[in-house]
Design an enzyme around this catalytic site. Structure first.
Site, mmCIF file in Angstrom:
data_model
loop_
_atom_site.group_PDB
_atom_site.id
_atom_site.type_symbol
_atom_site.label_atom_id
_atom_site.label_comp_id
_atom_site.label_asym_id
_atom_site.label_seq_id
_atom_site.Cartn_x
_atom_site.Cartn_y
_atom_site.Cartn_z
ATOM 1 N N CYS A 29 0.418 2.603 6.403
ATOM 2 C CA CYS A 29 0.820 1.230 6.688
ATOM 3 C C CYS A 29 0.833 0.450 5.379
ATOM 4 C CB CYS A 29 -0.144 0.575 7.668
ATOM 5 S SG CYS A 29 -1.825 0.433 7.015
ATOM 6 N N CYS A 78 0.795 -1.224 0.000
ATOM 7 C CA CYS A 78 0.000 0.000 0.000
ATOM 8 C C CYS A 78 0.829 1.278 0.000
ATOM 9 C CB CYS A 78 -0.952 0.001 1.202
ATOM 10 S SG CYS A 78 -2.093 -1.396 1.197
#
Length: 474
Positions: free
Chosen positions: A458, A138
């Site tokens: 994250c 991500c």
């Protein structure tokens, strides 16, 4: 770890009353932010002697859409090409001035594994312009941006386009390994007898496909399952998660209606309509959200479809230059890209705690404190994940026992936090989100009269990223 953390943070604010207070405070902050814009703060610049100033000239994204909707028949390079063209249209930067193009992606289309190159050629860039693709879950477009920063800082380039793309509407589905081995062997067979012998060995189970899953290879655990355990570890209730998700959608809707999402550029989908806005922003009600069943840990989990980011299609692009080059070309940059860090931790129990580990490190690197930050843009994978990070950041016990720190860094104040919505509402095309975070931070700094923004995210694999964005002098 779960039981220890739950015991240790019992005294942290975990009640629904706390969530309701911060929810109401966040929704009422717009007048305060407008007032702040009238009186901009004046702080020291983070420029360093002997280090190039690297600036963001502009950043755009095509609308982020729920998978299976208007982009369903396209390929990833189509979306990336549209973002690149949107950036070119908005900036009028000559294509031959761009020295390098870097794109991030997670689920690679095998036909266009270097999607950066295919999108660049499709957008009309010279075949002499190098382009490569990076992947870091991500934070893939974060990695694309900082790769560009490194190229400029090293004197290799003056102008870099970075971005990211994801198309969850069409992900690779493979034959089973048995079938793949048979087909590859069959391709090498020379005689009809050899081919018939191989074909005769094929069994019905060979035809079972291998479906992709949003799961950790090292733990075989889905990200949603990890988010559920993380929420339990930090005593984040289902009510808190639903309230935070409602906050995200409500603020995103307000920002969309108010014309604040300036990075969105329209995209004429071939053979279909022109898409002009994100389609996942859907404020609901606590009553409706409360009816949904747990999505991962059943029947007692707290993570649901309503308090999770949804599978999203989208692409982004950002124009990065040395300050000297930008000014020479007549551009007024939006922001400086300053210090950044990457972190890694346990991919099982701490999979989604990247912001907690990265935030204090980037603040210390930049010589700043939490009080110096005017806007926070954090990636919202799950409401439980983001709230667990806020509680971890506000825990002395966690800082001392897991981070090797003497004391906590403190949680960001909600009135400065993701006030134009986040990934829960705007969408999360894995490889494209980082660029959205950075350009949104720049736009918020200008709108709200701040100077420093902190972007954090994250990533799968137990990794994370944080960067300091400084408003360019107005």
């Amino acid at each position: 770890m779960t039981s220890m953390l739950t015991h240790a943070i019992r005294n942290l604010p975990a009640s629904s009353a706390w969530a309701a207070r911060v929810f109401a405070r966040s929704l009422s902050c717009s007048s305060q932010l407008q007032a702040a814009a009238v009186q901009p703060k004046s702080k020291k610049t983070l420029a360093k002697s002997g280090v190039k100033n690297i600036v963001v000239v502009e950043g755009v994204r095509i609308p982020f859409l729920q998978s299976g909707t208007s982009y369903a028949d396209l390929m990833p390079h189509d979306l990336a090409r549209a973002a690149l063209q949107g950036l070119l249209n908005r900036t009028s930067v000559p294509r031959d001035v761009v020295d390098y193009i870097v794109y991030g992606t997670v689920i690679q289309e095998v036909k266009t594994s270097n999607v950066a190159r295919e999108a660049a050629l499709g957008a009309g860039f010279s075949d002499k312009t190098p382009a490569h693709t990076v992947t870091m879950a991500c934070i893939s477009s974060n990695q694309a941006m900082t790769t560009g920063v490194g190229l400029i800082a090293a004197g290799q380039c003056d102008v870099v386009v970075a971005g990211g793309v994801e198309l969850m509407s069409d992900v690779p589905i493979r034959h089973s390994r048995k079938m793949r081995k048979t087909m590859l062997t069959l391709n090498r067979a020379k005689t009809l007898g050899q081919k018939l012998s191989l074909i005769s060995k094929i069994r019905p189970d060979y035809f079972a496909p291998e479906l992709p899953a949003v799961a950790e290879f090292s733990t075989s655990e889905t990200m949603g399952h990890s988010a559920d355990r993380l929420a339990a570890a930090f005593a984040v209730s289902r009510l808190e998660q639903d309230e935070y998700a409602l906050r995200s959608h409500t603020l995103a809707k307000k920002a969309q209606d108010g014309g604040l999402l300036l990075d969105v550029v329209p995209f004429k989908v071939p053979g279909r309509e022109t898409v002009t806005k994100d389609n996942g922003i859907r404020p609901s009600s606590m009553e409706q959200m409360g009816k949904l069943k747990p999505a991962f840990v059943k029947p007692f989990g707290t993570v649901t479809a309503a308090n999770s980011s949804f599978l999203t299609d989208g692409a982004s692009a950002i124009l990065i230059m040395s300050e000297e080059k930008a000014l020479a070309m007549g551009y007024k940059p939006k922001a400086y890209l300053r210090d950044f860090v990457y972190v890694s931790q346990d991919p099982k129990d701490q999979l989604l705690l990247g912001p907690t580990y990265a935030t204090p490190k980037v603040l210390e690197k930049a010589g700043l404190t939490m009080a110096d930050i005017d806007v926070f843009e954090f990636h919202e994978a799950f409401a439980g994940q983001i709230l667990a990070n806020l509680k971890a950041m506000d825990s002395d016990w966690f800082a001392q026992n897991y981070m090797g720190r003497k004391s906590k860094v403190g949680a960001p104040p909600l009135e400065k936090f993701n006030t134009w919505g986040g990934s829960l509402s705007l969408g999360h095309p894995f490889g494209a989100t980082g660029c959205r975070l950075v350009i949104t931070a720049a736009h918020r700094l200008k709108k709200e009269g701040g100077q420093y923004g902190l972007v954090a995210a994250c990533a799968a694999g137990g990794q994370g990223h944080a960067m300091i964005v400084e408003l360019y002098p107005q």
